[in-house]
Design a protein around this motif. Structure first.
Motif, PDB file in Angstrom:
ATOM      1  N   ASP A   1      24.362  38.288  46.845  1.00 49.98           N
ATOM      2  CA  ASP A   1      24.532  36.865  46.525  1.00 49.98           C
ATOM      3  C   ASP A   1      23.769  36.503  45.259  1.00 49.98           C
ATOM      4  O   ASP A   1      24.242  35.722  44.432  1.00 49.98           O
ATOM      5  CB  ASP A   1      24.026  35.987  47.679  1.00 49.98           C
ATOM      6  CG  ASP A   1      24.975  36.013  48.858  1.00 49.98           C
ATOM      7  OD1 ASP A   1      26.098  36.531  48.678  1.00 49.98           O
ATOM      8  OD2 ASP A   1      24.597  35.545  49.947  1.00 49.98           O
ATOM      9  N   LEU A   2      22.585  37.084  45.120  1.00 50.58           N
ATOM     10  CA  LEU A   2      21.756  36.797  43.948  1.00 50.58           C
ATOM     11  C   LEU A   2      22.434  37.317  42.683  1.00 50.58           C
ATOM     12  O   LEU A   2      22.467  36.652  41.650  1.00 50.58           O
ATOM     13  CB  LEU A   2      20.390  37.454  44.131  1.00 50.58           C
ATOM     14  CG  LEU A   2      19.342  37.113  43.083  1.00 50.58           C
ATOM     15  CD1 LEU A   2      19.066  35.624  43.089  1.00 50.58           C
ATOM     16  CD2 LEU A   2      18.051  37.864  43.355  1.00 50.58           C
ATOM     17  N   LEU A   3      23.008  38.509  42.790  1.00 50.02           N
ATOM     18  CA  LEU A   3      23.732  39.102  41.664  1.00 50.02           C
ATOM     19  C   LEU A   3      24.853  38.159  41.212  1.00 50.02           C
ATOM     20  O   LEU A   3      25.118  38.007  40.023  1.00 50.02           O
ATOM     21  CB  LEU A   3      24.304  40.454  42.108  1.00 50.02           C
ATOM     22  CG  LEU A   3      24.586  41.526  41.066  1.00 50.02           C
ATOM     23  CD1 LEU A   3      23.360  41.833  40.251  1.00 50.02           C
ATOM     24  CD2 LEU A   3      25.082  42.794  41.757  1.00 50.02           C
TER      25      LEU A   3
ATOM     26  N   PRO B   1      21.626  39.096  50.726  1.00 52.95           N
ATOM     27  CA  PRO B   1      21.031  38.176  49.738  1.00 52.95           C
ATOM     28  C   PRO B   1      20.971  38.756  48.333  1.00 52.95           C
ATOM     29  O   PRO B   1      21.114  38.016  47.353  1.00 52.95           O
ATOM     30  CB  PRO B   1      19.623  37.910  50.280  1.00 52.95           C
ATOM     31  CG  PRO B   1      19.406  38.851  51.375  1.00 52.95           C
ATOM     32  CD  PRO B   1      20.718  39.349  51.845  1.00 52.95           C
ATOM     33  N   LEU B   2      20.771  40.074  48.220  1.00 53.11           N
ATOM     34  CA  LEU B   2      20.709  40.682  46.887  1.00 53.11           C
ATOM     35  C   LEU B   2      22.051  40.551  46.174  1.00 53.11           C
ATOM     36  O   LEU B   2      22.120  40.245  44.980  1.00 53.11           O
ATOM     37  CB  LEU B   2      20.309  42.152  46.984  1.00 53.11           C
ATOM     38  CG  LEU B   2      18.875  42.433  47.438  1.00 53.11           C
ATOM     39  CD1 LEU B   2      18.571  43.917  47.387  1.00 53.11           C
ATOM     40  CD2 LEU B   2      17.888  41.674  46.573  1.00 53.11           C
TER      41      LEU B   2
ATOM     42  N   ILE C   1      31.673  40.170  43.434  1.00 56.70           N
ATOM     43  CA  ILE C   1      32.968  39.640  43.867  1.00 56.70           C
ATOM     44  C   ILE C   1      33.736  40.699  44.644  1.00 56.70           C
ATOM     45  O   ILE C   1      34.175  40.481  45.774  1.00 56.70           O
ATOM     46  CB  ILE C   1      33.797  39.179  42.645  1.00 56.70           C
ATOM     47  CG1 ILE C   1      33.072  38.034  41.948  1.00 56.70           C
ATOM     48  CG2 ILE C   1      35.188  38.756  43.073  1.00 56.70           C
ATOM     49  CD1 ILE C   1      33.709  37.625  40.657  1.00 56.70           C
TER      50      ILE C   1
ATOM     51  N   ILE D   1      28.907  44.643  35.934  1.00 60.90           N
ATOM     52  CA  ILE D   1      27.843  44.219  36.844  1.00 60.90           C
ATOM     53  C   ILE D   1      28.118  42.818  37.378  1.00 60.90           C
ATOM     54  O   ILE D   1      27.868  42.513  38.541  1.00 60.90           O
ATOM     55  CB  ILE D   1      26.477  44.296  36.125  1.00 60.90           C
ATOM     56  CG1 ILE D   1      26.173  45.756  35.814  1.00 60.90           C
ATOM     57  CG2 ILE D   1      25.378  43.677  36.968  1.00 60.90           C
ATOM     58  CD1 ILE D   1      24.927  45.965  34.997  1.00 60.90           C
TER      59      ILE D   1
ATOM     60  N   GLY E   1      24.748  34.966  41.622  1.00 59.33           N
ATOM     61  CA  GLY E   1      24.204  33.677  41.220  1.00 59.33           C
ATOM     62  C   GLY E   1      23.539  33.684  39.852  1.00 59.33           C
ATOM     63  O   GLY E   1      23.248  32.632  39.301  1.00 59.33           O
ATOM     64  N   ILE E   2      23.275  34.854  39.289  1.00 59.96           N
ATOM     65  CA  ILE E   2      22.607  34.909  37.989  1.00 59.96           C
ATOM     66  C   ILE E   2      23.549  34.375  36.911  1.00 59.96           C
ATOM     67  O   ILE E   2      24.703  34.789  36.826  1.00 59.96           O
ATOM     68  CB  ILE E   2      22.158  36.353  37.666  1.00 59.96           C
ATOM     69  CG1 ILE E   2      21.053  36.782  38.648  1.00 59.96           C
ATOM     70  CG2 ILE E   2      21.653  36.468  36.236  1.00 59.96           C
ATOM     71  CD1 ILE E   2      20.556  38.196  38.428  1.00 59.96           C
ATOM     72  N   PRO E   3      23.081  33.435  36.106  1.00 59.59           N
ATOM     73  CA  PRO E   3      23.944  32.821  35.081  1.00 59.59           C
ATOM     74  C   PRO E   3      24.436  33.834  34.042  1.00 59.59           C
ATOM     75  O   PRO E   3      23.740  34.810  33.748  1.00 59.59           O
ATOM     76  CB  PRO E   3      23.026  31.805  34.409  1.00 59.59           C
ATOM     77  CG  PRO E   3      21.924  31.553  35.363  1.00 59.59           C
ATOM     78  CD  PRO E   3      21.744  32.814  36.131  1.00 59.59           C
TER      79      PRO E   3
ATOM     80  N   PHE F   1      30.686  43.187  40.217  1.00 59.23           N
ATOM     81  CA  PHE F   1      30.258  43.855  41.462  1.00 59.23           C
ATOM     82  C   PHE F   1      30.277  42.925  42.679  1.00 59.23           C
ATOM     83  O   PHE F   1      30.932  43.230  43.677  1.00 59.23           O
ATOM     84  CB  PHE F   1      28.822  44.414  41.332  1.00 59.23           C
ATOM     85  CG  PHE F   1      28.681  45.675  40.524  1.00 59.23           C
ATOM     86  CD1 PHE F   1      29.760  46.517  40.282  1.00 59.23           C
ATOM     87  CD2 PHE F   1      27.438  46.035  40.012  1.00 59.23           C
ATOM     88  CE1 PHE F   1      29.612  47.672  39.538  1.00 59.23           C
ATOM     89  CE2 PHE F   1      27.275  47.196  39.270  1.00 59.23           C
ATOM     90  CZ  PHE F   1      28.361  48.016  39.026  1.00 59.23           C
TER      91      PHE F   1
END
Lengths: 283, 297
Positions: free
Chosen positions: B110-112, B107-108, B164, B159, B114-116, B162
């Motif tokens: 995925d979150l990275l 999840p971390l 991908i 960053i 997802g950040i715009p 990362f």
């Protein structure tokens, strides 16, 4: 003999360091935004639209951008959903039969996935100029739908692939048509995954700025029709940061907190939903 | 009974239409951009467009060289930073880490992803740029333009790349069969030797594809880079110089000053260049990944 043990230890340390850098950068990004943004976040920011001269330091908030972003991303997601669900269903074996068309579609979606959002934005604007359309909610929605389409479709297709063959065959053997099987059996089984796909695409849509820079425009008001220019959170951050006034720049930090919270909420909802609905799945 | 067949028939045609649309969408974009970029392609020789450094749209001078070099510098630096860190992280997660750590990390990462990008850009302005200006540049004794430049852009982009590279490499590593690892381990190889000589050799094409996909994502990234890279239309000569990548050029100038002849056409040519490069990279990478999926490589 010992040399290879040393090499292993060195690389293990390097790997753990790398992982720490990755996690550390995530925490640094979120931490910095919260640290700078939370102190300047106020109720007015969320409940008021921008007043005249907002970018010169006058009062008001960014409700116009928050609502605008929700309109844009929701509209784009709904539009992308109808296309994506159709494409994802069609890529199943009983429709496309694993033909050349399905391979071509996958490749095309992969290229679209990689297409930079600024390219969508430039393309969208050119098409809109051709039709003498001004930057509007509708233009933004269509471009965001294109941007979200490949993300949503690939996520949905991956999920549909995991539906067991036997389940479909049971449905077919009872005389159900492809559509009935797809809607009543496959969709139910794949529901958590389908919802995850929709939410991921929504998150991508709400955070994108480059594609709507020319197509949706920017305004201080909340749009009342599809043909009004529409403000958005990412662009609000970008424009506020670009002003010379430190007060307005601080509002950019607060806006970033709002955007980050929305993105985090989507990410948490995704996990929660997929866990909650997994219980309806036949294993 | 007939109604059911009819519904099935109509719905399948609608789905086919959506599918064909998805296939054509890319060509619409390609043809649309090409047709609007063709005036400048016929007015200015292609060698001038690509290799001239003179940028003065008001005088009819359209040399994209500084912008192309700016893009390559920033993307290149981001790739150099991101590749070792992402690969090592990904190897650790798939070969060493237990299920518990993997479940926390997924999840971390995925979150990275997802950040715009504007949020990354803002972080760059708030954290990376001041760090370069106040700490790094004085320590190394180099001049910067207030900390803005290729280094700041490269760090922020790295960053963003990362997640991908980490997630695609993870999939590739998982596709390497467990038996191969066991054979190597049973011959007395250490875990790292197994990874180095067996797993990575088997996964090499896939890792190559992951890097290309990461690179191509960085290549077209606009907002985050635009906010930290300085935007000076000069060919950069060091990582402390500012640069002006192609996506930033499009974002900054498109929609303005459209009265200048050929200006719009030139900007759309920049968009076309991005599209074509990204297309080639993606086709290359996907061909490799599809082969791996089918078990050919």
């Amino acid at each position: 003999m010992e040399l290879r043990r040393v090499e292993e230890s060195v690389f293990r340390v390097l790997m753990i360091l790398s992982l720490l850098i990755v996690v550390g950068s995530l925490l640094a990004v979120i931490g910095t935004i919260l640290w700078k943004g939370l102190p300047v976040l106020s109720i007015d920011m969320i409940t008021k639209t921008a007043e005249g001269g907002y970018f010169l330091g006058k009062g008001g908030g960014i409700l116009n951008a928050i609502v605008g972003s929700l309109y844009l991303a929701a509209g784009g997601t709904v539009l992308a959903f109808f296309l994506s669900i159709g494409i994802a269903f069609y890529l199943q074996k009983e429709y496309s039969g694993g033909t050349k068309l399905s391979n071509l579609t996958r490749l095309s979606l992969d290229i679209l996935w990689g297409t930079p959002s600024i390219v969508y934005g430039a393309f969208g604007f050119t098409v809109m100029m051709y039709f003498h359309m001004r930057a509007s909610l509708l233009g933004g929605i269509i471009i965001l739908a294109f941007l979200e389409l490949p993300i949503m479709t690939r996520a949905m297709e991956e999920v549909l692939k995991t539906v067991p063959r036997e389940l479909k065959e049971v449905s077919y053997s009872l005389g159900a048509t492809r559509l009935e099987t797809t809607l009543r059996v496959v969709s139910k089984q794949a529901l958590p995954g389908l919802m995850t796909g929709v939410l991921i695409a929504f998150g991508r849509g709400i955070g994108d700025a480059a594609s709507i820079l020319f197509t949706a425009g920017y305004t201080d008001r909340i749009p009342t029709s599809l043909f009004d220019a529409t403000a958005s959170l990412p662009l609000a951050i970008f424009f506020q940061l670009g002003t010379p006034s430190p007060q307005v720049q601080q509002k950019a930090y607060a806006s970033a907190v709002i955007l980050l919270v929305i993105v985090l909420a989507i990410s948490i909802t995704t996990r929660f939903l997929s866990r909650k609905y997994t219980k309806y799945i036949i294993k | 009974m007939n109604l059911r067949r009819l519904k099935d028939n109509i719905s399948s045609r609608l789905m086919l239409a959506a599918t064909v649309f998805a296939c054509l969408l890319f060509f619409f974009v390609l043809i649309g951009l090409y047709s609007r970029a063709s005036p400048i392609l016929s007015a200015v020789p292609i060698t001038d467009l690509l290799f001239s450094s003179e940028w003065g749209p008001t005088d009819g001078k359209f040399g994209f060289f500084p912008f192309i070099m700016g893009t390559l510098w920033v993307t290149g630096l981001a790739t150099i930073i991101a590749v070792p860190i992402s690969l090592l992280s990904s190897i650790y997660l798939s070969e060493y880490a237990g299920n518990h750590l993997r479940n926390i990390m997924k999840p971390l990462i995925d979150l990275l992803a997802g950040i715009p990008s504007v949020v990354y850009g803002l972080w760059g302005v708030l954290a990376v740029v001041p760090f370069i200006k106040d700490t790094l540049a004085p320590a190394l004794g180099v001049e910067t333009v207030g900390g803005y430049g290729i280094l700041a852009g490269g760090i922020v982009l790295a960053i963003m790349v990362f997640p991908i590279i980490i997630s695609i490499t993870g999939e590739v590593l998982r596709s390497v069969s467990q038996e191969l690892r066991e054979v190597s381990l049973s011959l007395g190889a250490t875990k790292w030797q197994t990874i180095k000589h067996v797993v990575l050799r088997k996964a090499r094409p896939g890792i190559f594809a992951a890097i290309i996909l990461g690179f191509s994502r960085a290549f077209g990234e606009t907002m985050a880079v635009l906010m930290v890279v300085g935007n000076v239309a000069k060919v950069p000569s060091s990582i402390f110089d500012p640069a002006y990548p192609l996506p930033a050029l499009i974002a900054n100038t498109f929609g303005e000053m459209m009265s200048i002849p050929l200006y719009e056409s030139a900007i759309l040519l920049a968009a076309l260049m991005l599209l074509v490069v990204v297309m080639i990279f993606n086709i290359l990478a996907r061909m490799v990944l599809i082969k791996i999926e089918r078990g050919v490589v």
